[in-house]
Design a protein around this motif. Sequence first.
Motif, mmCIF file in Angstrom:
data_model
loop_
_atom_site.group_PDB
_atom_site.id
_atom_site.type_symbol
_atom_site.label_atom_id
_atom_site.label_comp_id
_atom_site.label_asym_id
_atom_site.label_seq_id
_atom_site.Cartn_x
_atom_site.Cartn_y
_atom_site.Cartn_z
ATOM 1 N N UNK A 94 0.934 -1.239 0.111
ATOM 2 C CA UNK A 94 -0.148 -0.141 0.067
ATOM 3 C C UNK A 94 1.102 1.263 0.113
ATOM 4 N N UNK A 95 0.528 2.474 -0.678
ATOM 5 C CA UNK A 95 0.996 3.672 -0.408
ATOM 6 C C UNK A 95 1.372 4.165 0.897
ATOM 7 N N UNK A 235 -14.154 -5.635 8.313
ATOM 8 C CA UNK A 235 -14.071 -6.275 6.647
ATOM 9 C C UNK A 235 -15.338 -6.257 5.971
ATOM 10 N N UNK A 236 -16.476 -6.286 6.523
ATOM 11 C CA UNK A 236 -17.580 -6.220 6.099
ATOM 12 C C UNK A 236 -18.020 -5.021 5.764
ATOM 13 N N UNK A 237 -17.892 -3.975 6.751
ATOM 14 C CA UNK A 237 -18.475 -2.622 6.712
ATOM 15 C C UNK A 237 -17.592 -1.852 5.794
ATOM 16 N N UNK A 238 -16.460 -1.649 5.860
ATOM 17 C CA UNK A 238 -15.663 -0.443 5.029
ATOM 18 C C UNK A 238 -14.309 -1.056 4.624
ATOM 19 N N UNK A 239 -14.367 -2.253 3.917
ATOM 20 C CA UNK A 239 -13.340 -2.860 3.181
ATOM 21 C C UNK A 239 -13.586 -2.708 1.768
ATOM 22 N N UNK B 65 -4.820 -1.194 4.665
ATOM 23 C CA UNK B 65 -5.025 -2.406 4.116
ATOM 24 C C UNK B 65 -6.562 -2.622 3.427
ATOM 25 N N UNK B 66 -7.454 -1.782 4.003
ATOM 26 C CA UNK B 66 -8.831 -1.772 3.451
ATOM 27 C C UNK B 66 -9.054 -1.381 1.923
ATOM 28 N N UNK B 67 -8.059 -0.480 1.636
ATOM 29 C CA UNK B 67 -8.362 0.068 0.255
ATOM 30 C C UNK B 67 -7.018 -0.491 -0.589
#
Lengths: 363, 201
Positions: A94-95, A235-239, B65-67
Motif C-alpha cells: 500500500x502507498x 472487513x464487512x463494513x468498510x473494506x 489494508x482496507x483499500x
Amino acid sequence: MPRLPPSVFWRARREISPMAAQLLPACRDLESAANELRWIRQHVRDTRSPIPPELRIWKLVEKRGRGVPLQYVLGTQPFGDLEIKCKPGVLIPRPETEAYTLYLASLLCKDQALSTTPPPSLSILDLCTGTACIPLLLLHALQRYPSLSQTSLYAHGIDISRHAVRLARLNQAHNNHLLSAPSSSSISNHVDNNPKLNFTQASIFSPNLLPILQSHSPQWDVLTCNPPYISASGFRRDTARAVRNYEPRLALIPDAQLAGLASQCKCQPEDVFYARVLEMAAVLQPRRVVLEVGGWAQALRVVDMLSEELMALYRTVEIWRDEPGAGEGRKREVVEFGGREVRVRGEGMGRVVYLYQGTEEGG
Amino acid sequence: MLRQLSSLPLLFRPAGPLHRYHGSLIARFTTTTPASLKQLPPRPKPPPESEIEESFLKGSGPGGQKINKTNSAVQLRHIPTGIVVKSQATRSRSQNRKIARELLAARLDELINGTQSRTAIVSEVKKKRAASKAKKSRRKYRKLAGEKGREEKNEEEEEEEGEEEEGQEEARLHEVEGKTKTTESNNAQQTQATPQGNETR
Ligand SMILES: C[S@@+](CC[C@H](N)C(=O)[O-])C[C@H]1O[C@@H](n2cnc3c(N)ncnc32)[C@H](O)[C@@H]1O
C-alpha cells in the motif's frame, strides 16, 4: 457500492475509449479509468509476449474491469524506486506503507549522520513480511546512503504463508541489482558489503521463533511489522470490494483461532498481533519498533498495550499519520497518554505506532 | 506584490554559478528564436523544498489494508507564487514526485521568463520546424512539377545541414514533448492558482 450513472459510461466511451468505459466499474471515475488504461497499454508495450498486443490489452482490460486489482492484473506495484512483484494470494503493498518506510529510512540515515563512528552493522527484522516490500525498500534506501557505506546491512523477513515467502524471495531476486552497494565502494576493496536478506516461513506466534531470531542477531536495530489488523465487522463494513474479493483474508484479518488469544491478553481480536509483537519486542529489545495500524483508534489502543517495562525501555513513543513527513516544522501535535507525551507526526489517518529507545533528534 | 515578484527569481535560481544563469539569459535575448535545439536554454531547476507544499491526492476513507486503489497522484503548491501542479503520469509515486517538480520548474520559468522561457522557446522551435517541413514538401511538389529555381536550391542545402544537426537533439525534444503531452492530456494538470504577479507582465 452505488451504481454509476449511464452518462459517465457515455463520456468514457466518447472522450477516452470504449475500453475506458469497460474499466469504469472497477475504477469508478473517468480520471482513474484513463490512467489505468494508459498504464495497461504501457505494460503491454514494455513486456514481450507471443500474443498480439491488441489482444493482450483487451484481455487485461477485461480482467481489470471485472474488479481484479490492477496490481494483480499487471503483476507489479512500484514501491519507492523498487518494483514489487504481486501475485494473488499475497497482499499488495500500500502507498501508506511506502510512505512510512521511506520516512523510517530517512530517520535511520539522519541517526547515522549524527553518530561519529558508523556502526559496523544494522539489522532489520520484518514480521509478516508478505511481498517483502518493507525490508527491500529499507535496504535499498540505506545502502545508497554514503555514511552507511561501511555498515553491513542485514534484514530478515518472517511470514506464515508459503506463497508470501516464495514471492518475497522472488522479489529479492527481482530487485537484486538495486540492492548491491554502489560500485564506488568496491574500489576500496572492502569485504563483500552487499546487504543480506533472508526469509523464514513461520508463525510469529510460534514459541520456537524467538530463540531462532536471537541467534540470527544479538541486537536487532529495527523491528517492523504490518500485521493483519482488520476486524471481522470492519472487513464487512468498510473494506473495498476489490480487497475483500481478491486479497488473502490471512493477510487482513487476524485468524479466528488467534482471536481466542485475545481474551487472554484482554485486547480486541483485531489487535492480537500487536500483543504478540510487543511481547517479542520486550525480549528482543530492538532499538526501534514500527507497527502499522488501521487508524487512530487502533493506534491509541496499541499505545495503551505498552507494558510498564516497554514504557521504560522506549523513551520515545510516537504516532505517525499517513504522510509522516508532511508539515514538518510547521506544526507540532502531541497527545497525552497515561502521563506520557506522545508525539504525533504528519498528516492523514493514524498509521503507525513508533517506539524508539533513544530520543528523537530535531524535536 | 510587485516587489515580491521581482525578487522572486532569486529564490529559485539554480544553485550553480550565477554568471552562467545570466549567460543563458543574455543568450536568450540575443537569439530571439533559436533555429536549432542546441541553443535551447538549460532545463530550469525546481525551487527548494522549503518553498514546496506537497500533497498526495487520494479519496477519503480508511486507507491502509482496507483499500487497494492505485493512488499515485502528487500535487505540489509553490508557496511564494501559489502555483499548483499535479502529476499522475506514472503508477509510481516516487516517479510522480520527480515529474511534478519538473513541471513546477517549467511553470515558474514561464512565469518569470515569459516568451524567453524554455517551454516557449521549445514550442517556437517546433512551430518553425513544422513550417519549414511544410515549405519543403511544397517545394518538393514543385520540384516534381519541374519548376525548380537556382536560388531555392542553395537555400535548401543550407537547411538540410541544419536539419541533420538537429536530428540528434530530436530524441530529447520528443522526450520533453512526451512528458508535457502526457501531463496535459491525461494526468497532470497545472492550475495557476492566483499567480500573484500576473499583472506585472
Ligand atoms: C497485511 S500483510 C503485510 C504484508 C507486507 N508486509 C506489506 O506491508 O505489504 C500481513 C502478512 O502477515 C502474514 N501473516 C498472517 N498471519 C501470520 C502469522 N501468524 N505469522 C506470520 N505471518 C503471518 C500474512 O501472510 C501476510 O503476508
